[in-house]
Design a protein around this motif. Structure first.
Motif, PDB file in Angstrom:
ATOM      1  N   SER A 108       0.832  -1.205   0.000  1.00  0.00           N
ATOM      2  CA  SER A 108       0.000   0.000   0.000  1.00  0.00           C
ATOM      3  C   SER A 108       0.869   1.257   0.000  1.00  0.00           C
ATOM      4  N   ARG A 140       3.844   1.432  -1.403  1.00  0.00           N
ATOM      5  CA  ARG A 140       4.355   1.509  -2.773  1.00  0.00           C
ATOM      6  C   ARG A 140       3.299   2.070  -3.726  1.00  0.00           C
ATOM      7  N   ALA A 141       2.057   1.615  -3.580  1.00  0.00           N
ATOM      8  CA  ALA A 141       0.983   2.112  -4.439  1.00  0.00           C
ATOM      9  C   ALA A 141       0.741   3.597  -4.201  1.00  0.00           C
ATOM     10  N   GLU A 176       3.562   5.489  -5.925  1.00  0.00           N
ATOM     11  CA  GLU A 176       3.378   5.478  -7.374  1.00  0.00           C
ATOM     12  C   GLU A 176       2.236   6.413  -7.779  1.00  0.00           C
ATOM     13  N   TRP A 177       1.180   6.438  -6.993  1.00  0.00           N
ATOM     14  CA  TRP A 177       0.055   7.327  -7.293  1.00  0.00           C
ATOM     15  C   TRP A 177       0.466   8.790  -7.162  1.00  0.00           C
ATOM     16  N   TYR A 206       0.222   2.343 -10.212  1.00  0.00           N
ATOM     17  CA  TYR A 206      -0.352   2.079  -8.899  1.00  0.00           C
ATOM     18  C   TYR A 206      -1.550   1.144  -9.000  1.00  0.00           C
ATOM     19  N   THR A 266      -0.137  -2.305  -8.959  1.00  0.00           N
ATOM     20  CA  THR A 266       0.362  -2.612  -7.619  1.00  0.00           C
ATOM     21  C   THR A 266      -0.795  -2.941  -6.677  1.00  0.00           C
ATOM     22  N   LEU A 267      -1.879  -2.185  -6.745  1.00  0.00           N
ATOM     23  CA  LEU A 267      -3.046  -2.482  -5.904  1.00  0.00           C
ATOM     24  C   LEU A 267      -3.666  -3.824  -6.274  1.00  0.00           C
TER      25      LEU A 267
END
Length: 59
Positions: A22, A24-25, A28-29, A38, A41-42
């Motif tokens: 989460s 990391r997401a 990225e977002w 993202y 990733t999610l």
């Protein structure tokens, strides 16, 4: 290291994957909105958590 010292490691693995993916997401977002990485990733986070939870209850 935690796997060798704790008998019930599945909740720790679930927590680790939830927090790390989460974060990391979110990064990225925040910094790569144009690429929309993202979302992947999610999606992978939910797949990992689903497999771990199913594995926890079946074993």
């Amino acid at each position: 290291m935690l796997i060798w010292f704790v008998d019930n490691t599945i909740p720790f693995l679930i927590g680790y994957f939830l927090i790390s993916l989460s974060f990391r997401a979110f990064m990225e977002w925040k910094y790569k909105r144009e690429k929309k990485d993202y979302i992947l990733t999610l999606y992978s986070m939910f797949i990992y958590l689903f497999v771990l939870v199913i594995g926890f209850y079946l074993i």
